[in-house]
Design a protein around this motif. Structure first.
Motif, PDB file in Angstrom:
ATOM      1  N   LEU A  66       0.828  -1.207   0.000  1.00 40.96           N
ATOM      2  CA  LEU A  66       0.000   0.000   0.000  1.00 40.96           C
ATOM      3  C   LEU A  66       0.863   1.257   0.000  1.00 40.96           C
ATOM      4  N   GLU A  67       0.294   2.334  -0.513  1.00 43.87           N
ATOM      5  CA  GLU A  67       0.980   3.625  -0.464  1.00 43.87           C
ATOM      6  C   GLU A  67       1.115   4.071   0.986  1.00 43.87           C
ATOM      7  N   VAL A  68       2.281   4.610   1.326  1.00 40.18           N
ATOM      8  CA  VAL A  68       2.525   5.089   2.684  1.00 40.18           C
ATOM      9  C   VAL A  68       2.931   6.558   2.629  1.00 40.18           C
ATOM     10  N   VAL A  69       2.240   7.384   3.412  1.00 36.43           N
ATOM     11  CA  VAL A  69       2.650   8.776   3.608  1.00 36.43           C
ATOM     12  C   VAL A  69       3.389   8.818   4.939  1.00 36.43           C
ATOM     13  N   GLY A  70       4.692   8.989   4.876  1.00 37.80           N
ATOM     14  CA  GLY A  70       5.521   8.907   6.062  1.00 37.80           C
ATOM     15  C   GLY A  70       5.434  10.148   6.933  1.00 37.80           C
ATOM     16  N   THR A  71       5.214   9.949   8.235  1.00 36.91           N
ATOM     17  CA  THR A  71       5.135  11.056   9.177  1.00 36.91           C
ATOM     18  C   THR A  71       5.174  10.509  10.601  1.00 36.91           C
ATOM     19  N   ASP A  72       5.668  11.335  11.525  1.00 35.26           N
ATOM     20  CA  ASP A  72       5.579  10.966  12.935  1.00 35.26           C
ATOM     21  C   ASP A  72       4.394  11.652  13.602  1.00 35.26           C
ATOM     22  N   GLU A  73       3.573  12.344  12.795  1.00 32.35           N
ATOM     23  CA  GLU A  73       2.357  12.974  13.294  1.00 32.35           C
ATOM     24  C   GLU A  73       1.160  12.569  12.420  1.00 32.35           C
ATOM     25  N   PRO A  74       0.761  11.305  12.473  1.00 34.77           N
ATOM     26  CA  PRO A  74      -0.353  10.862  11.628  1.00 34.77           C
ATOM     27  C   PRO A  74      -1.658  11.592  11.933  1.00 34.77           C
ATOM     28  N   GLU A  75      -1.832  12.046  13.180  1.00 34.70           N
ATOM     29  CA  GLU A  75      -3.052  12.747  13.571  1.00 34.70           C
ATOM     30  C   GLU A  75      -3.255  14.010  12.735  1.00 34.70           C
ATOM     31  N   LYS A  76      -2.181  14.734  12.504  1.00 31.15           N
ATOM     32  CA  LYS A  76      -2.281  15.986  11.746  1.00 31.15           C
ATOM     33  C   LYS A  76      -2.236  15.744  10.238  1.00 31.15           C
ATOM     34  N   VAL A  77      -1.326  14.913   9.786  1.00 28.02           N
ATOM     35  CA  VAL A  77      -1.141  14.706   8.351  1.00 28.02           C
ATOM     36  C   VAL A  77      -2.384  14.076   7.733  1.00 28.02           C
ATOM     37  N   MET A  78      -3.004  13.140   8.430  1.00 28.85           N
ATOM     38  CA  MET A  78      -4.218  12.507   7.920  1.00 28.85           C
ATOM     39  C   MET A  78      -5.319  13.542   7.706  1.00 28.85           C
ATOM     40  N   VAL A  79      -5.492  14.439   8.671  1.00 30.68           N
ATOM     41  CA  VAL A  79      -6.515  15.485   8.563  1.00 30.68           C
ATOM     42  C   VAL A  79      -6.166  16.452   7.433  1.00 30.68           C
ATOM     43  N   ASP A  80      -4.892  16.793   7.300  1.00 28.89           N
ATOM     44  CA  ASP A  80      -4.466  17.698   6.224  1.00 28.89           C
ATOM     45  C   ASP A  80      -4.745  17.087   4.847  1.00 28.89           C
ATOM     46  N   LEU A  81      -4.504  15.786   4.714  1.00 27.95           N
ATOM     47  CA  LEU A  81      -4.789  15.109   3.441  1.00 27.95           C
ATOM     48  C   LEU A  81      -6.274  15.187   3.117  1.00 27.95           C
ATOM     49  N   LEU A  82      -7.117  15.046   4.136  1.00 26.94           N
ATOM     50  CA  LEU A  82      -8.563  15.109   3.943  1.00 26.94           C
ATOM     51  C   LEU A  82      -8.999  16.524   3.582  1.00 26.94           C
ATOM     52  N   ALA A  83      -8.536  17.501   4.339  1.00 29.73           N
ATOM     53  CA  ALA A  83      -8.960  18.889   4.120  1.00 29.73           C
ATOM     54  C   ALA A  83      -8.503  19.422   2.771  1.00 29.73           C
TER      55      ALA A  83
END
Length: 281
Positions: A66-83
């Protein structure tokens, strides 16, 4: 709209998700083989094009296609991807609850979030329930908002909501405890108001075993009791949790519990709702 029976709901969601094949991001913190496998299962079954958001090294060590978006802050990056529109929907997965939801409110400019959980009983009967957050449904106005918004979203699946309002005791218990008295009064008031609004509702008092025979959307007395109902059914009672969509028009975010580690069905719900919300906008 032709109304379907509640047992058809899981098939409706599954078929809609496969039809949409939406991009769904899932937050990954402390990954395990079970978590990754459940995301891969959702992807392989065609429920969504799944993107993992988390520590690249930790996820890579377990291995995935699967595609992986690497980050140590998944809480923020996931929301940013959605917004930003990079993904069609997001699932919390194992990202931290308080950090994720507070950032979601900040980014989307929302003062309050309303979630409705989709569960199945041990015999496979699906039903919605709210509130399920420990800080939700603390007053009558908030419970009414859950009933209104939840009913609107349930109708998007082609299901007519039948609300079962729960309270802390039977009507014969009036006078035994002031808190129980308040929940009973709330239940009677809610049924009266909801029926006036064209939403079918019945007050089942504390008799959840009767409510589940007729209702497809339960309103708990408060978020603590709703959360306990969810945990008792899913973690002790052989039921299943399919995630708790946050009730929004433009965005799709499905909240999940970090306990259990299986997210294929939550991804399926997110994938199905993505197109339904877009069609409203």
């Amino acid at each position: 709209m032709s109304l379907l029976t509640t047992p058809d709901l899981v098939d409706i969601i599954r078929n809609k998700a496969i039809q949409n094949r939406a991009k769904v991001a899932i937050g990954i913190r402390d990954p395990t083989k079970k978590i990754i496998s459940s995301a891969e299962e959702a992807n392989d079954k065609g429920f969504a094009e799944v993107i993992l958001v988390g520590d690249q090294r930790e996820i890579g060590f377990l291995g995935t296609s699967l595609e992986v978006v690497g980050t140590d802050e998944p809480e923020k990056v996931m929301v940013d991807l959605l917004a930003s529109g990079h993904v069609d929907a997001a699932v919390r997965g194992t990202a931290r609850a308080s950090d994720t939801l507070s950032y979601l409110k900040k980014v989307l400019g929302m003062e309050k979030l309303h979630r409705v959980a989709l569960l199945t009983t041990a015999d496979g009967t699906p039903f919605f329930i709210a509130p399920v957050g420990i800080d939700e449904g603390e007053d009558l106005a908030d419970k009414m908002e859950f009933a209104r918004l939840g009913s609107e979203h349930i109708r998007r699946f082609g299901i007519e909501p039948l609300l079962g309002i729960l309270s802390g005791g039977r009507m014969g218990d009036l006078g035994r405890n002031s808190r129980v008295d308040r929940t009973l009064a709330d239940g009677e008031f809610m049924v009266n108001q909801l029926n006036k609004m064209g939403i079918k509702a019945k007050h089942y008092t504390i008799l959840i075993e009767d409510a589940i025979k007729e209702a497809n959307f339960l309103i708990a007395p408060d978020g603590i009791s709703g959360n306990l109902i969810f945990r008792t059914l899913v973690f002790l009672g052989c039921g299943d949790g399919m995630g708790a969509p946050i009730l929004m028009d433009k965005y799709v975010f499905v909240d999940t519990s970090r306990v259990g580690g299986h997210y294929a069905k939550a991804i399926m719900v997110a994938g199905a709702l993505a197109n339904m919300n877009k069609s409203k906008g």
